[in-house]
Design an enzyme around this catalytic site. Sequence first.
Site, PDB file in Angstrom:
ATOM      1  N   ASP A  13      -0.863  37.645 -38.225  1.00 33.94           N
ATOM      2  CA  ASP A  13       0.475  38.066 -38.640  1.00 33.94           C
ATOM      3  C   ASP A  13       0.487  38.152 -40.160  1.00 33.94           C
ATOM      4  OD1 ASP A  13       3.141  38.801 -38.571  1.00 33.94           O
ATOM      5  OD2 ASP A  13       3.900  36.795 -38.137  1.00 33.94           O
ATOM      6  N   SER A  14       1.567  38.754 -40.687  1.00 28.59           N
ATOM      7  CA  SER A  14       1.715  38.809 -42.146  1.00 28.59           C
ATOM      8  C   SER A  14       2.126  37.460 -42.710  1.00 28.59           C
ATOM      9  CB  SER A  14       2.765  39.857 -42.523  1.00 28.59           C
ATOM     10  OG  SER A  14       4.019  39.510 -41.957  1.00 28.59           O
ATOM     11  N   TYR A  45       5.330  42.597 -44.367  1.00 28.87           N
ATOM     12  CA  TYR A  45       4.725  43.852 -43.959  1.00 28.87           C
ATOM     13  C   TYR A  45       5.728  44.984 -43.842  1.00 28.87           C
ATOM     14  CZ  TYR A  45      -0.158  42.683 -42.964  1.00 28.87           C
ATOM     15  OH  TYR A  45      -1.481  42.379 -43.074  1.00 28.87           O
ATOM     16  N   GLY A  46       6.968  44.663 -43.567  1.00 26.52           N
ATOM     17  CA  GLY A  46       7.978  45.699 -43.383  1.00 26.52           C
ATOM     18  C   GLY A  46       8.203  46.549 -44.613  1.00 26.52           C
ATOM     19  N   CYS A  77       2.726  40.585 -34.638  1.00 30.38           N
ATOM     20  CA  CYS A  77       3.630  41.173 -35.627  1.00 30.38           C
ATOM     21  C   CYS A  77       4.091  42.514 -35.079  1.00 30.38           C
ATOM     22  CB  CYS A  77       2.903  41.360 -36.955  1.00 30.38           C
ATOM     23  SG  CYS A  77       3.812  42.287 -38.204  1.00 30.38           S
ATOM     24  N   ASN A  78       5.403  42.662 -34.883  1.00 29.75           N
ATOM     25  CA  ASN A  78       5.920  43.920 -34.343  1.00 29.75           C
ATOM     26  C   ASN A  78       5.600  45.098 -35.266  1.00 29.75           C
ATOM     27  OD1 ASN A  78       7.934  43.424 -31.856  1.00 29.75           O
ATOM     28  ND2 ASN A  78       7.977  41.666 -33.221  1.00 29.75           N
ATOM     29  N   THR A  79       5.796  44.898 -36.568  1.00 30.97           N
ATOM     30  CA  THR A  79       5.572  45.975 -37.531  1.00 30.97           C
ATOM     31  C   THR A  79       4.136  46.467 -37.473  1.00 30.97           C
ATOM     32  OG1 THR A  79       7.255  45.033 -38.988  1.00 30.97           O
ATOM     33  CG2 THR A  79       5.730  46.619 -39.964  1.00 30.97           C
ATOM     34  N   GLU A 154      10.341  31.515 -42.506  1.00 30.86           N
ATOM     35  CA  GLU A 154       9.244  31.013 -43.344  1.00 30.86           C
ATOM     36  C   GLU A 154       9.669  29.718 -44.042  1.00 30.86           C
ATOM     37  OE1 GLU A 154       6.090  32.439 -44.591  1.00 30.86           O
ATOM     38  OE2 GLU A 154       6.034  33.861 -42.930  1.00 30.86           O
ATOM     39  N   CYS A 185      11.206  40.238 -33.848  1.00 31.92           N
ATOM     40  CA  CYS A 185      10.221  39.878 -34.876  1.00 31.92           C
ATOM     41  C   CYS A 185       9.704  38.508 -34.497  1.00 31.92           C
ATOM     42  CB  CYS A 185      10.875  39.844 -36.258  1.00 31.92           C
ATOM     43  SG  CYS A 185       9.843  39.123 -37.569  1.00 31.92           S
ATOM     44  N   THR A 186       8.400  38.295 -34.603  1.00 31.56           N
ATOM     45  CA  THR A 186       7.841  37.019 -34.149  1.00 31.56           C
ATOM     46  C   THR A 186       8.296  35.839 -34.999  1.00 31.56           C
ATOM     47  OG1 THR A 186       5.804  37.474 -35.412  1.00 31.56           O
ATOM     48  CG2 THR A 186       5.810  38.052 -33.060  1.00 31.56           C
ATOM     49  N   HIS A 187       8.836  36.112 -36.187  1.00 28.67           N
ATOM     50  CA  HIS A 187       9.405  35.023 -36.982  1.00 28.67           C
ATOM     51  C   HIS A 187      10.660  34.434 -36.337  1.00 28.67           C
ATOM     52  CE1 HIS A 187       6.858  36.372 -40.349  1.00 28.67           C
ATOM     53  NE2 HIS A 187       7.177  35.243 -40.945  1.00 28.67           N
TER      54      HIS A 187
END
Length: 269
Positions: A13-14, A45-46, A77-79, A154, A185-187
């Site tokens: 992931d980012s 990343y977005g 990561c969806n993006t 985060e 979003c995985t966050h």
Amino acid sequence: MSDHPQYKALIFDSGVGGLSVYREIQARLPQLSYTYLFDNAAYPYGELAQDTLLHRVEALVTGLVEQQGFDIVIIACNTASTIVLPVLRSRLNIPVVGVVPAIKPASVLAHKAVGLIATPATITRQYTHDLIRDFALNKSVELLGSTRLVDMAEEKLRGQPVDLEELATILSPLHNQIDVAVLGCTHFPLIKAEIQTVLGEEVILVDSGQAIARRVEELLEISAGEQQESAHNIFSSAPPWQEDALNRTLAQLGFSPVRPYPLQGVLDH
């Protein structure tokens, strides 16, 4: 005895959002050896150009796979998933699993409308609108894009409390408009409890974590085994100087402290 204790999974992931996916996979398959790689040098990343994102993910992931060897890669990561999966699958001879917003299962559950909470990049991407067109089952889908929610997740993982008033302001366009919300979003599962508090208990929250875990289980053709005793590895493309709070959380999840990405110059070619 575990089925196949040497199976190795790489989760990418980012940022640290993919740890929500790790938790779901690890709960289902505790015997796997997990490595987590996050590209925080380019977070979030977005806001990256598509070709930059593609180059970074391809270089970082293929580099680590070639160096350390893995049985499966999860792009948490969806993006990134909407862009890099075809390239990675052509480059690697192992399964590559991606993440997409859970529009279809959310639409099955919704009576009133679905809210898709994601990053601005995911909200605007054609891939997302194709998902809505194909799988929303004629349900209204309200779109809400926020980078701040990613930062909040985060920060929470680094020991900072989530400001519920700020969260309520961000989510206010969805208030009383939806009965199911997709955490796109995985966050966002990392702040699921806070989102639930703000939206209310009557709103069902849906994410992709369990579906990804089931997919990993299917692709590796294994079932749950015994927990690994050794700590899992976590690498960062640009580890900050002070990550003590994050490392404490990571230790609770079964990881060693964050280490720098082990391949020098991998992004230079």
